[in-house]
Design a protein around this motif. Structure first.
Motif, PDB file in Angstrom:
ATOM      1  N   GLN A   1       8.539   8.116  -3.357  1.00 44.05           N
ATOM      2  CA  GLN A   1       9.339   6.486  -3.294  1.00 44.05           C
ATOM      3  C   GLN A   1       8.814   5.503  -4.110  1.00 44.05           C
ATOM      4  OE1 GLN A   1       8.380   3.697  -0.934  1.00 44.05           O
ATOM      5  NE2 GLN A   1       6.429   4.505  -1.637  1.00 44.05           N
ATOM      6  N   ASP A   2       7.878   5.673  -5.089  1.00 40.46           N
ATOM      7  CA  ASP A   2       6.990   4.593  -5.592  1.00 40.46           C
ATOM      8  C   ASP A   2       7.189   5.215  -7.356  1.00 40.46           C
ATOM      9  OD1 ASP A   2       5.839   2.595  -6.720  1.00 40.46           O
ATOM     10  OD2 ASP A   2       3.705   3.364  -6.100  1.00 40.46           O
ATOM     11  N   GLN A   3       8.002   4.529  -8.087  1.00 42.28           N
ATOM     12  CA  GLN A   3       7.996   4.848  -9.360  1.00 42.28           C
ATOM     13  C   GLN A   3       7.315   3.504 -10.300  1.00 42.28           C
ATOM     14  OE1 GLN A   3      11.627   4.849 -11.483  1.00 42.28           O
ATOM     15  NE2 GLN A   3      12.643   4.162  -9.528  1.00 42.28           N
ATOM     16  N   LYS A   4       6.606   2.703  -9.453  1.00 41.97           N
ATOM     17  CA  LYS A   4       6.236   1.381 -10.113  1.00 41.97           C
ATOM     18  C   LYS A   4       4.658   1.563 -10.353  1.00 41.97           C
ATOM     19  CE  LYS A   4       6.086  -3.831 -10.190  1.00 41.97           C
ATOM     20  NZ  LYS A   4       6.664  -4.624  -9.451  1.00 41.97           N
ATOM     21  N   TYR A   5       4.018   1.629  -9.099  1.00 44.81           N
ATOM     22  CA  TYR A   5       2.732   1.687  -8.954  1.00 44.81           C
ATOM     23  C   TYR A   5       1.941   2.805  -9.288  1.00 44.81           C
ATOM     24  CZ  TYR A   5       3.556  -3.097  -7.309  1.00 44.81           C
ATOM     25  OH  TYR A   5       4.183  -4.292  -7.031  1.00 44.81           O
ATOM     26  N   ARG A   6       2.337   3.928  -8.443  1.00 48.86           N
ATOM     27  CA  ARG A   6       1.787   5.498  -8.506  1.00 48.86           C
ATOM     28  C   ARG A   6       0.105   5.360  -8.760  1.00 48.86           C
ATOM     29  NH1 ARG A   6       5.785   5.839 -12.987  1.00 48.86           N
ATOM     30  NH2 ARG A   6       4.303   5.732 -14.307  1.00 48.86           N
ATOM     31  N   GLN A   7      -0.275   4.530  -7.503  1.00 48.80           N
ATOM     32  CA  GLN A   7      -1.834   4.658  -7.446  1.00 48.80           C
ATOM     33  C   GLN A   7      -2.304   5.322  -6.384  1.00 48.80           C
ATOM     34  OE1 GLN A   7      -4.027   3.267 -10.315  1.00 48.80           O
ATOM     35  NE2 GLN A   7      -1.914   3.653 -11.149  1.00 48.80           N
ATOM     36  N   ALA A   8      -3.458   5.851  -6.132  1.00 51.17           N
ATOM     37  CA  ALA A   8      -3.726   6.662  -5.153  1.00 51.17           C
ATOM     38  C   ALA A   8      -3.989   5.746  -3.762  1.00 51.17           C
ATOM     39  CB  ALA A   8      -5.484   7.256  -5.076  1.00 51.17           C
ATOM     40  N   ILE A   9      -4.286   4.483  -4.013  1.00 55.94           N
ATOM     41  CA  ILE A   9      -4.608   3.411  -3.113  1.00 55.94           C
ATOM     42  C   ILE A   9      -3.294   3.080  -2.357  1.00 55.94           C
ATOM     43  CG2 ILE A   9      -4.884   1.507  -4.519  1.00 55.94           C
ATOM     44  CD1 ILE A   9      -6.653   2.171  -1.263  1.00 55.94           C
ATOM     45  N   THR A  10      -2.112   2.454  -3.529  1.00 65.26           N
ATOM     46  CA  THR A  10      -1.026   2.501  -2.995  1.00 65.26           C
ATOM     47  C   THR A  10      -0.153   3.447  -2.058  1.00 65.26           C
ATOM     48  OG1 THR A  10      -0.014   2.832  -5.218  1.00 65.26           O
ATOM     49  CG2 THR A  10      -0.479   0.536  -4.803  1.00 65.26           C
ATOM     50  N   ALA A  11      -0.462   4.576  -2.484  1.00 61.92           N
ATOM     51  CA  ALA A  11       0.031   5.869  -1.824  1.00 61.92           C
ATOM     52  C   ALA A  11      -0.506   5.851  -0.314  1.00 61.92           C
ATOM     53  CB  ALA A  11      -0.252   7.097  -2.622  1.00 61.92           C
TER      54      ALA A  11
END
Length: 316
Positions: free
Chosen positions: A278-288
């Protein structure tokens, strides 16, 4: 019958599993064909908080899984072929497991980076080939790298890589870029960015240990040449892993699941989405991982609310 089922074992799914397991929800976690997600293809992770000396991607994922298991999460390997969410309990058909029913569902199936499909690509991921400049750019300080792609993401990553690399060469199969004018301009105005347009990547060249170059074909002359490089970044987009959910949950034109802003709620009560799906902007492990925590808390509160309603109905 499970209280909660989690689909996916990347940082989002495993964080959700830790939180739900600690809340005595006994979640079932379905591992797909690539347990651990994209981080299992990463060598060293240096930007995940708490690891000052870095940590190997597979080790980080293994530690997160062990942490979830310690609190009671159950892991099973399988491939979800169908999901029924039009009535509760939700029903899942899983190859290798069979039919599963659950009161709540957390989808963290992630997004897969699109690859070129040329020789030397897959086997050199983590050995000089990357699909994430913000993850791996630091390792190429003072090096010469190439980035493949012509869209906004490629221009953004090319500009980002100039913070570390001595030269960033953009390879694109067309004469014209697809990126927006402002993104093109930012890259074109950067002295470190060079261009190899109208060239098609043919093969990634390695010495057996690491990348040493990329073979490209000139689309006008047909002539092939090897461009020397220390790293190759593939930036041609991502595909959210949501094919099995089409027509069942709201998603955008690219297939990313839509959630209520500030939550992980999908359009179906009791179904939650977190991580790159649901995230095509940040795509980082920590944001996930952060959205995995949100999904677990949203799921827990949803089930607690239902239990309270059931209790009040019993009293009446």
């Amino acid at each position: 019958m499970y209280k909660s089922v989690i689909l996916g074992t990347g940082p989002a799914g495993l964080t959700a599993a830790v939180y739900l397991a600690r809340a005595d929800m006994e979640p079932l976690v379905i591992e797909g064909p690539e347990p651990g997600g994209q981080l299992t293809l990463t060598t060293e992770v240096e930007n995940f908080p708490g690891f000052p000396d870095g940590i190997m991607g597979p080790e980080l994922m293994d530690n997160m899984k062990k942490q979830a298991e310690r609190f009671g999460a159950v892991f099973k390997r399988g491939w979800v072929t169908d999901v029924q969410v039009d009535q509760r309990p939700f029903t899942l058909q899983v190859d290798g497991i069979g039919e599963i029913q659950t009161k709540s569902l957390i989808i963290s199936t992630g997004a897969s980076a699109k690859l070129l499909g040329i020789p030397g690509e897959k086997e050199n991921i983590g050995k000089g080939v990357s699909t994430c400049a913000t993850c791996d750019g630091f390792f190429f300080r003072g090096k010469k790298v190439v980035i493949i792609g012509g869209g906004d993401s490629a221009m953004e990553e090319a500009t980002f890589l100039t913070k570390f690399a001595s030269e960033v060469q953009v390879i694109h199969r067309r004469n014209e870029l697809r990126a927006s004018k402002i993104m093109q301009l930012r890259a074109q105005e950067n002295d470190k960015v060079t261009w190899a347009l109208n060239k098609t990547p043919v093969e990634m060249v390695s010495d057996g240990m690491k990348i040493s170059g990329i073979k490209v074909k000139d689309n006008e002359t047909g002539k092939e040449e090897v461009i020397d490089t220390d790293g190759i970044f593939v930036a041609i987009g991502h595909n959210p892993n949501t094919d099995f959910l089409k027509g069942k949950l709201d998603m955008d034109e690219k297939g990313y699941l839509l959630v209520e802003p500030g939550t992980t709620n999908t359009n179906i009560p009791g179904v939650f989405a977190c991580g790159d799906v649901q995230d095509q902007k940040y795509r980082q492990a920590i944001t996930a991982a952060g959205t995995g925590c949100m999904a677990a808390m949203d799921s827990e509160r949803f089930l607690e609310g239902e239990a309270a309603v059931d209790w009040s109905q019993n009293l009446s």
